[in-house]
Write an enzyme that holds these catalytic residues in place. Structure first.
Site, PDB file in Angstrom:
ATOM      1  CG  ASP A  96      -2.344   7.187  -0.030  1.00 22.65           C
ATOM      2  OD1 ASP A  96      -1.755   7.001  -0.708  1.00 22.65           O
ATOM      3  OD2 ASP A  96      -3.529   7.687  -0.108  1.00 22.65           O
TER       4      ASP A  96
ATOM      5  CG  ASP B 187      -1.826   1.330   1.377  1.00 20.64           C
ATOM      6  OD1 ASP B 187      -2.532   1.331   0.206  1.00 20.64           O
ATOM      7  OD2 ASP B 187      -1.731   1.869   2.399  1.00 20.64           O
TER       8      ASP B 187
END
Length: 257
Positions: free
Chosen positions: A209, A207
């Protein structure tokens, strides 16, 4: 992972040679192997580590009985010349063979990553490893040594790699218990089977963010659009599980439009 001892064990002796010194320097291993080279020595295993200003080197060797005393004399002379300590520990043939058999077991790599690795979190990681009857063979620092200057601490990263051996009760259980530690402490812990597939990996998916970067990109875009607080509120609600992700995404996109 270790050399094969000579079949003529009766005329050979096995020793663990350990050397310790204040500082590592270029050429240490070269001088050591140059000293033992003329004595028809077989290197069965070797390892070296350095922490702060202390260097430790260990070598498991096989040498003929007639050559051992001359070898020890040369190594003691070299150690005195280099201002390091040297010790010799005899290893019996049965003990060596037992040790060789113990190497044929599962191997894993545990990577620990944090801004600063706290003893409490690291203790929990090692406790889980021990509870699964796994042995920590080596610990290697992957990152640079962290600076203690306040100006550098914010961007510092510490990473350790633990090479462990044994057969855990359950690999999935091992991963689950270490993941729990990651959730409770500011530390990331990854477990991989130490095989050829791990060494050949060159692609990582994760991921972005709040993982690779410390912000939510959509919140930053919202600030430029003048709707930062509204979008951030929806983001926080989604992260708390109060709003479905798809619904939260649609609401934020409507605000950005």
């Amino acid at each position: 992972r270790c050399g094969a001892a000579s079949p003529k064990m009766a005329s050979k002796e096995i020793y663990l040679v350990t050397m310790k010194g204040d500082k590592s320097r270029p050429g240490l291993v070269s001088e050591l192997t140059e000293a033992i080279g003329p004595h028809n020595v077989t290197i069965l295993d070797i390892g070296q580590s350095e922490i702060h200003d202390m260097t430790s080197l260990g070598m498991l060797i096989e040498v003929g009985r007639d050559d051992s005393q001359k070898l020890f004399k040369d190594l003691v002379f070299l150690a005195h010349h280099l201002s390091i300590d040297v010790n010799f520990t005899p290893v019996s043939s049965p003990d060596y063979e037992r040790w060789v058999r113990s190497q044929n077991k599962g191997r894993f790599t545990v990577t620990v990553l944090a801004r600063r690795i706290q003893a409490g979190a690291f203790s929990r990681v090692t406790k889980v490893i021990a509870d699964h009857s796994l042995n920590i063979d080596t610990i290697v620092r992957l990152s640079d040594c962290p600076s203690l200057r306040s100006s550098n601490m914010q961007n510092s990263r510490s990473a350790l790699q633990l090479h462990i051996s044994g057969r855990p009760r359950s690999v999935s259980s091992l991963r689950e218990e270490l993941f729990k530690i990651s959730m409770e402490h500011e530390v990331d812990v990854a477990v991989q089977e130490d095989d050829v597939f791990r060494r050949n990996r060159r692609l990582i998916l994760f991921d972005m963010d709040s993982t690779l970067i410390q912000c939510e990109v959509i919140d930053e875009l919202a600030k430029h659009a003048g709707v930062g607080p509204q979008v951030a509120e929806i983001t926080e609600a989604a992260m708390r599980g109060e709003i479905d992700f798809q619904e939260s995404f649609r609401r934020r996109m409507r605000l950005l439009k």
